[in-house]
Write an enzyme that holds these catalytic residues in place. Structure first.
Site, PDB file in Angstrom:
ATOM      1  N   GLU A  59       0.867  -1.178   0.000  1.00  0.00           N
ATOM      2  CA  GLU A  59       0.000   0.000   0.000  1.00  0.00           C
ATOM      3  C   GLU A  59       0.905   1.230   0.000  1.00  0.00           C
ATOM      4  O   GLU A  59       1.789   1.341   0.849  1.00  0.00           O
ATOM      5  CB  GLU A  59      -0.909   0.007   1.238  1.00  0.00           C
ATOM      6  CG  GLU A  59      -1.875   1.175   1.249  1.00  0.00           C
ATOM      7  CD  GLU A  59      -2.787   1.189   2.468  1.00  0.00           C
ATOM      8  OE1 GLU A  59      -3.570   2.158   2.594  1.00  0.00           O
ATOM      9  OE2 GLU A  59      -2.702   0.267   3.289  1.00  0.00           O
ATOM     10  N   ARG A  89       5.532 -12.991   9.514  1.00  0.00           N
ATOM     11  CA  ARG A  89       6.219 -11.725   9.271  1.00  0.00           C
ATOM     12  C   ARG A  89       7.494 -11.690  10.095  1.00  0.00           C
ATOM     13  O   ARG A  89       7.617 -12.385  11.111  1.00  0.00           O
ATOM     14  CB  ARG A  89       5.318 -10.540   9.622  1.00  0.00           C
ATOM     15  CG  ARG A  89       5.021 -10.386  11.097  1.00  0.00           C
ATOM     16  CD  ARG A  89       4.033  -9.271  11.344  1.00  0.00           C
ATOM     17  NE  ARG A  89       4.518  -8.012  10.810  1.00  0.00           N
ATOM     18  CZ  ARG A  89       3.756  -6.925  10.665  1.00  0.00           C
ATOM     19  NH1 ARG A  89       2.477  -6.963  10.988  1.00  0.00           N
ATOM     20  NH2 ARG A  89       4.263  -5.807  10.192  1.00  0.00           N
ATOM     21  N   LYS A 141       4.260   1.096  10.379  1.00  0.00           N
ATOM     22  CA  LYS A 141       4.205   2.363   9.652  1.00  0.00           C
ATOM     23  C   LYS A 141       3.628   3.468  10.522  1.00  0.00           C
ATOM     24  O   LYS A 141       4.033   4.638  10.420  1.00  0.00           O
ATOM     25  CB  LYS A 141       3.368   2.201   8.383  1.00  0.00           C
ATOM     26  CG  LYS A 141       4.060   1.454   7.260  1.00  0.00           C
ATOM     27  CD  LYS A 141       3.183   1.444   6.019  1.00  0.00           C
ATOM     28  CE  LYS A 141       3.815   0.664   4.885  1.00  0.00           C
ATOM     29  NZ  LYS A 141       2.943   0.589   3.694  1.00  0.00           N
TER      30      LYS A 141
END
Length: 577
Positions: free
Chosen positions: A33, A257, A267
């Site tokens: 994104e 992850r 983020k």
């Protein structure tokens, strides 16, 4: 021979799919994104997706998940493309979820016509309350059984901009009692009157992640859609939408992850650090963003090696930041050119040295006027004794460089001790050391100011001890780096360390920013370097002897050269008690 590495679970799945003829070739995608810069965790996904198609054939698409116009910017798109290319990968197709907005809208219309989606007038708070709890079923929306014709009309009016933000949504009609909370009539579309970085004001309704992800995969005929573990609950909805729309059956797979010690991987937290000025920006060399690591001097080879060593797993864990530092240290040791730079200078005058007595003269190779201009000084003689030093002892093809030698030198202040400790092999009164690639010197006198501070040393050198032609028979244990005072160029050095002083700042009590390392950056405004560094390039890496690995920073200009420390020569980090 190196030991053959066993396949990870994804490679085993792909090999079985190819073996039984499920696919002739594979297609993967990397779907970021564009709402921030990529970080080291994304590097694992990049290496995985591109690595699988490199190993098994096929191709990888770069697809931007740009379905939230309020957080996405072209700056982030450009930075992501730069990072992927810098890591050494090239995508077949550059795609955007926004490319598929007309097709996704048509998919939504299909669901409505099948009675599998409806327009809901409920507010977000009401929808949340109707969801129920993990142990209690949800309740139906009062708008759940609207006729298909009415839903089609309302959905078209939503697209036409008739309703304000948040007043209506399009929801899938699945099962309000499902044990998977995501299957309790999830929202597929929401109204957002916001300017999109690619489609402008063409759309005011935007698909949710689940409405865009699987369908975009299907449009692209992605065979193996690889996500991280937090998307495991989404797989059921992913499959339901594909089956309901009767489109190409892309399949989602999940891996763990990768978190890394002594940093954060969010983020949202990155944005706090940037906006609250704890760091200079997204590419601050202390940030675990790929842009930050790149600016700090990390190499793509070292990051790929780190991702390979960490591997792919089904269970989340924390990788040691020390492993990443080890990987870059290993690579830089092979490629970095060696240079001598003095951070905290102590002046040494060699009382018995002159160019004539040395018996060795060569042309400097750099015009004295250039050096003088760089340091705003008068020109020096352009004929000096030159000593040779290897550019990289690990690389036989790296060659040698000439370094000017004179009777006035800078050494590191920490390399002298007036009252030497036991087993002190550096300089002390009456003690001898070798100057790297030059001569053996002996400290004869210590010079102090009125306050008793040491301001310089008077030394003598052994003419027969020149490196490469030493006939003195004298053996010393210490070797120091140095620079000639009148030939040295001045530069700024930025010494970066870990941004946080605890292993997992996100799990500590209080605000994660409370655990920022106050010593994560130390700036030396005036360090003194050998003149060859005047020709330093941005794409080159350097080992400052006995100091660490460095690269030229983007802030450098004609007036000031700035070098960032990538990593120390050895792992000297010790966590706080």
């Amino acid at each position: 021979m190196s030991e053959e590495k066993s396949n990870n679970f994804l490679e085993e799945i792909i090999e079985e799919d190819l073996k039984n003829g499920k696919y002739k070739t594979i297609v993967t995608r990397f779907p970021p994104e564009p709402n921030g810069y990529l970080h080291i965790g994304h590097a694992t996904s990049i290496c995985l997706n591109f690595g699988l198609t490199k190993k098994y054939g096929g191709y990888t698409n770069l697809r931007f998940d740009d379905t939230n116009p309020t957080t996405e910017e072209t700056e982030f798109v450009d930075s992501i493309k730069d990072d992927v290319r810098w890591l050494g990968f090239e995508w077949k197709n550059e795609l955007y979820a926004s490319d598929y907005f007309p097709q996704l809208y048509a998919f939504a219309v299909t669901l409505i016509k099948k009675g599998l989606a409806y327009v809901d007038d409920s507010t977000s708070d009401e929808i949340a309350r109707m969801k129920g709890t993990p142990t209690e079923p949800g309740s139906d929306s009062p708008y759940r059984n609207r006729p298909a014709d009415e839903n089609l009309r309302l959905f078209e009016e939503m697209k036409g901009g008739k309703f304000p933000d948040g007043s209506r949504t399009l929801r899938a009609k699945i099962d309000m009692a499902s044990p998977n909370m995501l299957m309790r009539d999830p929202v597929l579309y929401r109204i957002k009157h916001a300017h999109h970085h690619r489609t402008g004001d063409e759309w005011c309704i935007y698909p949710m992640y689940d409405m865009a992800h699987g369908q975009s995969d299907s449009i692209e005929h992605v065979t193996h859609s690889i996500c991280t573990l937090e998307f495991v609950p989404h797989r059921e909805l992913y499959d339901w939408l594909i089956a309901s729309l009767e489109i190409f059956p892309s399949r989602q797979y999940e891996f763990a992850r990768r978190n890394i010690s002594y940093t954060v991987m969010s983020k949202r937290k990155f944005l706090q650090l940037v906006n609250e000025k704890y760091v200079e920006g997204w590419d601050d060399p202390r940030m675990p963003t790929i842009a930050g690591l790149r600016r700090r001097g990390y190499t793509p080879e070292s990051i790929r090696e780190f991702c390979d060593r960490v591997g792919i797993a089904k269970r989340e864990n924390v990788a040691d930041l020390g492993l990443l530092e080890f990987c870059v240290r290993e690579h830089l040791n092979r490629i970095a050119q060696r240079r001598m730079v003095v951070f905290e200078p102590l002046k040494v005058v060699i009382t018995n040295y002159s160019r004539e007595t040395s018996g060795v003269s060569r042309e400097l190779g750099v015009q004295s006027s250039e050096l003088a201009e760089a340091r705003d000084e008068e020109p020096v003689l352009n004929v000096e004794e030159m000593v040779q030093s290897e550019n990289n002892p690990e690389d036989a093809n790296a060659g040698h460089r000439d370094i000017p030698f004179s009777n006035e030198l800078y050494i590191e202040r920490e390399d002298f001790m007036e009252v030497p400790a036991k087993k002190w092999f550096r300089l002390a009164p009456g003690q001898m050391v070798r100057l790297k690639s030059a001569y053996i010197i002996k400290c004869d006198e210590v010079i102090k100011d009125e306050a008793g501070k040491i301001t310089g040393l008077r030394c003598s050198y052994i003419p027969e001890s020149r490196s490469g032609n030493d006939t003195s028979g004298i053996h010393v244990k210490g070797t120091l780096h140095w620079v000639s005072v009148k030939h040295a160029i001045t530069c700024e050095v930025r010494l970066y360390d870990r941004l946080f002083r605890v292993e997992d700042p996100s799990s500590e009590e209080g605000d994660f920013k409370d655990y920022i390392n106050p010593d994560s950056l130390h700036i030396i405004k005036a360090a003194y370097a050998e003149p060859s560094l005047r020709k330093a390039k941005f794409d080159e890496r350097y080992q400052f002897l006995r100091k660490g690995y460095f690269c030229l920073d983007k802030d450098s200009g004609e007036e000031t050269m700035i070098f960032n420390r990538t990593v120390t020569l050895k792992d000297s980090w010790k966590p706080a008690k």
